[in-house]
Structure formats: C-alpha cells, structure tokens
Motif scaffolding. Structure first.
Motif, mmCIF file in Angstrom:
data_model
loop_
_atom_site.group_PDB
_atom_site.id
_atom_site.type_symbol
_atom_site.label_atom_id
_atom_site.label_comp_id
_atom_site.label_asym_id
_atom_site.label_seq_id
_atom_site.Cartn_x
_atom_site.Cartn_y
_atom_site.Cartn_z
ATOM 1 N N THR A 250 0.836 -1.198 0.000
ATOM 2 C CA THR A 250 0.000 0.000 0.000
ATOM 3 C C THR A 250 0.870 1.247 0.000
ATOM 4 O OG1 THR A 250 -1.634 -1.199 1.347
ATOM 5 C CG2 THR A 250 -1.904 1.183 1.173
ATOM 6 N N VAL A 251 0.384 2.274 -0.681
ATOM 7 C CA VAL A 251 0.973 3.604 -0.598
ATOM 8 C C VAL A 251 -0.108 4.540 -0.065
ATOM 9 C CG1 VAL A 251 2.013 5.531 -1.836
ATOM 10 C CG2 VAL A 251 2.573 3.184 -2.495
ATOM 11 N N TYR A 252 0.125 5.123 1.102
ATOM 12 C CA TYR A 252 -0.882 5.996 1.701
ATOM 13 C C TYR A 252 -1.078 7.243 0.833
ATOM 14 C CZ TYR A 252 -1.049 3.405 6.107
ATOM 15 O OH TYR A 252 -1.247 2.449 7.061
ATOM 16 N N PRO A 253 -2.334 7.617 0.585
ATOM 17 C CA PRO A 253 -2.581 8.789 -0.279
ATOM 18 C C PRO A 253 -2.243 10.119 0.374
ATOM 19 C CG PRO A 253 -4.649 7.932 0.590
ATOM 20 C CD PRO A 253 -3.583 6.968 1.009
ATOM 21 N N LYS A 254 -2.245 10.176 1.690
ATOM 22 C CA LYS A 254 -1.969 11.425 2.384
ATOM 23 C C LYS A 254 -0.498 11.503 2.756
ATOM 24 C CE LYS A 254 -3.510 14.287 6.263
ATOM 25 N NZ LYS A 254 -4.406 14.375 7.456
ATOM 26 N N ALA A 255 0.099 12.663 2.490
ATOM 27 C CA ALA A 255 1.525 12.844 2.756
ATOM 28 C C ALA A 255 1.772 13.098 4.235
ATOM 29 C CB ALA A 255 2.070 13.997 1.930
ATOM 30 N N GLU A 256 3.008 12.788 4.660
ATOM 31 C CA GLU A 256 3.488 13.137 5.989
ATOM 32 C C GLU A 256 4.700 14.039 5.835
ATOM 33 O OE1 GLU A 256 4.180 10.205 8.871
ATOM 34 O OE2 GLU A 256 2.240 9.197 8.634
ATOM 35 N N ILE A 257 4.684 15.168 6.514
ATOM 36 C CA ILE A 257 5.789 16.115 6.431
ATOM 37 C C ILE A 257 6.696 15.891 7.633
ATOM 38 C CG2 ILE A 257 6.447 18.539 6.362
ATOM 39 C CD1 ILE A 257 3.782 19.145 5.078
ATOM 40 N N ARG A 258 7.915 15.469 7.363
ATOM 41 C CA ARG A 258 8.901 15.196 8.398
ATOM 42 C C ARG A 258 10.137 16.025 8.114
ATOM 43 N NH1 ARG A 258 10.608 9.588 8.337
ATOM 44 N NH2 ARG A 258 10.738 9.564 10.601
ATOM 45 N N ASP A 259 10.510 16.906 9.057
ATOM 46 C CA ASP A 259 11.667 17.789 8.898
ATOM 47 C C ASP A 259 11.548 18.618 7.617
ATOM 48 O OD1 ASP A 259 12.738 16.714 11.218
ATOM 49 O OD2 ASP A 259 13.765 15.119 10.123
ATOM 50 N N ASN A 260 10.337 19.121 7.362
ATOM 51 C CA ASN A 260 10.040 19.960 6.198
ATOM 52 C C ASN A 260 10.232 19.235 4.869
ATOM 53 O OD1 ASN A 260 9.410 22.260 7.789
ATOM 54 N ND2 ASN A 260 11.592 22.765 7.964
ATOM 55 N N VAL A 261 10.196 17.911 4.897
ATOM 56 C CA VAL A 261 10.307 17.100 3.685
ATOM 57 C C VAL A 261 9.001 16.317 3.518
ATOM 58 C CG1 VAL A 261 11.550 15.264 2.503
ATOM 59 C CG2 VAL A 261 12.797 16.909 3.914
ATOM 60 N N VAL A 262 8.450 16.346 2.302
ATOM 61 C CA VAL A 262 7.196 15.651 2.032
ATOM 62 C C VAL A 262 7.493 14.179 1.751
ATOM 63 C CG1 VAL A 262 5.176 15.525 0.542
ATOM 64 C CG2 VAL A 262 6.142 17.749 1.145
ATOM 65 N N ASN A 263 6.926 13.297 2.557
ATOM 66 C CA ASN A 263 7.092 11.855 2.390
ATOM 67 C C ASN A 263 5.727 11.198 2.310
ATOM 68 O OD1 ASN A 263 10.128 11.461 2.850
ATOM 69 N ND2 ASN A 263 9.533 12.620 4.651
ATOM 70 N N TYR A 264 5.701 10.028 1.697
ATOM 71 C CA TYR A 264 4.492 9.220 1.634
ATOM 72 C C TYR A 264 4.780 7.852 2.250
ATOM 73 C CZ TYR A 264 2.442 12.682 -1.467
ATOM 74 O OH TYR A 264 1.932 13.845 -1.985
ATOM 75 N N VAL A 265 3.897 7.428 3.135
ATOM 76 C CA VAL A 265 4.076 6.141 3.808
ATOM 77 C C VAL A 265 3.825 5.015 2.812
ATOM 78 C CG1 VAL A 265 3.225 4.606 5.604
ATOM 79 C CG2 VAL A 265 3.468 7.056 6.068
ATOM 80 N N THR A 266 4.822 4.188 2.625
ATOM 81 C CA THR A 266 4.723 3.005 1.769
ATOM 82 C C THR A 266 4.813 1.777 2.665
ATOM 83 O OG1 THR A 266 5.751 4.174 -0.079
ATOM 84 C CG2 THR A 266 5.741 1.768 -0.170
ATOM 85 N N VAL A 267 3.772 0.952 2.651
ATOM 86 C CA VAL A 267 3.675 -0.179 3.565
ATOM 87 C C VAL A 267 4.304 -1.410 2.918
ATOM 88 C CG1 VAL A 267 2.129 -1.657 4.898
ATOM 89 C CG2 VAL A 267 1.582 0.769 4.574
ATOM 90 N N LEU A 268 5.203 -2.061 3.666
ATOM 91 C CA LEU A 268 5.830 -3.310 3.229
ATOM 92 C C LEU A 268 5.372 -4.438 4.135
ATOM 93 C CD1 LEU A 268 9.536 -2.116 2.793
ATOM 94 C CD2 LEU A 268 7.672 -1.933 1.152
ATOM 95 N N ARG A 269 4.946 -5.525 3.539
ATOM 96 C CA ARG A 269 4.621 -6.731 4.295
ATOM 97 C C ARG A 269 5.778 -7.714 4.205
ATOM 98 N NH1 ARG A 269 -0.971 -7.582 5.232
ATOM 99 N NH2 ARG A 269 -1.753 -5.588 6.005
ATOM 100 N N PHE A 270 5.997 -8.466 5.280
ATOM 101 C CA PHE A 270 7.076 -9.450 5.303
ATOM 102 C C PHE A 270 6.678 -10.599 6.214
ATOM 103 C CE2 PHE A 270 7.812 -6.465 8.712
ATOM 104 C CZ PHE A 270 8.167 -7.262 9.786
ATOM 105 N N GLU A 271 7.285 -11.734 5.971
ATOM 106 C CA GLU A 271 7.068 -12.899 6.819
ATOM 107 C C GLU A 271 7.968 -12.795 8.048
ATOM 108 O OE1 GLU A 271 4.854 -15.290 6.578
ATOM 109 O OE2 GLU A 271 4.019 -14.377 4.763
#
Length: 358
Positions: A250-271
């Motif tokens: 999944t890639v979250y549609p809403k951005a997160e601003i961390r240290d004035n940098v625009v990032n998007y949460v990308t979810v990784l699944r793992f065993e």
C-alpha cells in the motif's frame, strides 16, 4: 700483496651491499605498486535500480489492541504482567462482581415471579373462556382476562431481558484477551477502582508480534515510481548485516511532512523471521526494487575501465579483458559477457608509483 687482497675483499663487500640495497629498493617499489591495486573475484548478486528510504516497523491493523473494561469496579485480580504471552480468550483480569451477581439474582427472581403471574392468568383465561362458551360470563370480563394475559406475557419478556442484561454485566467483570499475543503495557493494578462512565478505561495493551509491517517514508520525488507488488529489502540496526525480504502492499494517499520534507508512507509486508526477533518501532533502512536482476554476474564499479566507449577489466597480471556491461547500482555493475564467476580482476591503478610519476 696482503694489501691487494684486503682491497679486493673490501670491493666485493661494497658490491654486495649495493646489490642488496638495489633489491630492497625494487622490492619496496613493487610493494608500493601493489598497494595501489586490489584483486577481487567476480561474484553473483542481486543488482538493479533501487529507491532508498528510512522507515519504522509498525503493528498491522488489528495486531495491537487496547483491552479495557465496559463496567466500573474494583480490580480484584490481575493475572498477567508486561511481556507475558497470552492466547485468545485467556483471562487477563477480574473485577469485584459481588454487586453484579446480586443484581443478576434479583433479575432472575423477578423473571420467575413474572412467569408465575403469567401462568396464573393463562389458567384463569382458560376457565373464563369455558364459562363464556356456556354464556355464564360477560364478554367484557372475558376480554379483560385476555388483556391481562397479554400484559403478563410482556412483563415476562421484560424480566427476561433484564436478566440477560444483568448476566452480561457479570460477564463484563472478567476481562479476556481478544487476540493472542504479548502483553505490551499494563495501565492498572489490583485494588484500583476504575470508572467506565464515558469511556472504556484501558487495562493493558496486547501486541501480536507475528503481524508486523514496515512503514517506509518515501520522498515525493520517488513516490511516482512505487507500485504495489514491488519487491523490497530492509535492515534494522540490531541486525545490520542481515537483509529481510518484503513487498509493497500500500501507498498511503496522504503525505506526511517530516523535517520539512514531504514523504508518503509506503507499507511493506514481510514474513516474520524464524531466527531473529523484530519488534515494533524498530528503525529500518529500506530498498525498494524498481528493476531487479537476481543472481547477476557483477563486479565493483571501480573495476570497469573504458577506452573508446568500450569496457574492459584488468586481470591480476595486467592483461585487458573486454567485457559487456548491463545494469548497475551504487556499488556494482552487471557483466553480461567477457567474464565468468570466480574470475579475478583488479581494482585501482596497477602502475608502480615510480613509473607513474615519471
């Protein structure tokens, strides 16, 4: 004559010392030249274009549950502590339920009384119906008896509902685990009084360590190349020499601003790994593969040299070997032709310093 002999011996000694010094100089030059080049072997590795990001391990939705109480009361028993493993349905805590049991018993008695009244009115209606059939009772009295039976029946239903509610309240005094997992935190102790007037107070938090995921914070300049299903690898600080495999879900549609940098949460699944323990909130370094070539024949980038747009490498003897290159990453380049696995090549400048300086 003796002087001539000693002069000859002295001359021979001087020549021997000079030869040794010359050999030492040549050896020193050779060793200095050797320090300019390093021999490496051609190996196979995964190589390709990657997007790098930092991230953190998080519980999946439903893997972290805050367990609370739906009723107020005094904590009589607390059966678990932080770090305990629990199974779904296991008893975690119990409240003082003496007043709840009393209310349940009262509701049960009310139900029995209502059922007795209803049964009496049903029998009375049966007798009056027989009299009404022979014309010995007024129709209005018969209707009144039938109405009394219906009212008594509704009282029975109400008393039964009250008993069900009272029994449920007694059940709420026993706090059980909604999921299996590990006790992550405890927010109460035995003897404390909790109030659940407006919100369910949290007793403890359960975490299922087998259901974790990685939240990778991908920069806005790279997020357009991220797709669901892409393979990824990540490391954590506690196992810095080991990479864990995962994939993008999944890639979250809403951005997160961390240290004035625009990032998007990308979810990784793992065993979950069998031989290592990953924990929630661990910091990760993530590499998401945009184009990946698995088990490719590769050498370090510094080993590849160019002449007239043709690539070549040097063997340990200094011989040129022409090669064809393919994909590359930050440190290695793929060799599609000209080398075999296990071949040795040079990194660095094989020319002795003395010759290079001249």
């Amino acid at each position: 004559m003796r002087k001539l002999v000693w002069s000859a011996v002295l001359l021979v000694a001087v020549v021997a010392v000079g030869a040794a010094a010359a050999r030492s100089i040549r050896t020193s030059q050779a060793e200095s030249a050797n320090t300019n080049a390093q021999v490496v072997r051609v190996t196979r590795r995964d190589i390709g274009t990657m997007v790098k990001a930092t991230g953190v391990i998080k519980p999946r939705v439903g893997a972290e549950v805050k367990v609370g109480s739906r009723i107020s009361g005094v904590v009589e028993h607390l059966y678990v502590q932080i770090g305990d493993a629990v199974a779904k349905g296991q008893l975690l805590a119990a409240l003082d339920d003496r007043d709840l049991i009393a209310r349940r018993d009262e509701a049960a008695a009310t139900l029995r009384q209502a059922e007795a009244d209803w049964q009496y009115l049903v029998a009375d209606l049966r007798r009056k119906s027989a009299l009404g059939a022979s014309g010995n009772i007024a129709a209005a009295e018969l209707e009144l008896a039938a109405s009394g039976v219906e009212v008594a029946k509704q009282k029975v239903e109400g008393a039964r509902a009250s008993l069900t509610f009272a029994a449920a309240q007694v059940g709420y005094a026993r706090i059980v685990a909604p999921i299996g997992g590990v006790v992550a935190s405890v927010a109460t102790q035995e003897g404390e009084t909790i109030a659940a007037s407006f919100a369910a107070p949290t007793f403890l938090t359960l975490l299922d360590p087998s259901r974790l995921e990685v939240w990778a914070y991908v920069d806005e300049t790279d997020i357009g190349r991220i797709r669901s299903g892409q393979t990824a690898r990540f490391t954590v600080d506690t196992y810095g020499d080991h990479e864990f495999d995962g994939h993008v879900t999944t890639v979250y549609p809403k951005a997160e601003i961390r240290d004035n940098v625009v990032n998007y949460v990308t979810v990784l699944r793992f065993e979950p790994p069998r031989d290592r323990t990953l924990r929630s909130e661990m910091t990760t370094t993530v590499r998401i593969a945009l184009e990946l070539r698995e088990h490719a024949l590769a050498v370090p980038i510094r080993a590849v040299r160019w002449q007239d747009k043709r690539a070549f490498v040097l063997s340990p003897t200094g011989e040129r070997r022409w090669v064809t290159t393919g994909m590359k990453d930050d440190t290695h380049v793929e060799i599609t032709n000209g080398l075999r696995e296990g071949d040795e090549v040079l990194i660095g400048d094989p020319t002795p310093k003395g010759e290079r300086d001249s």
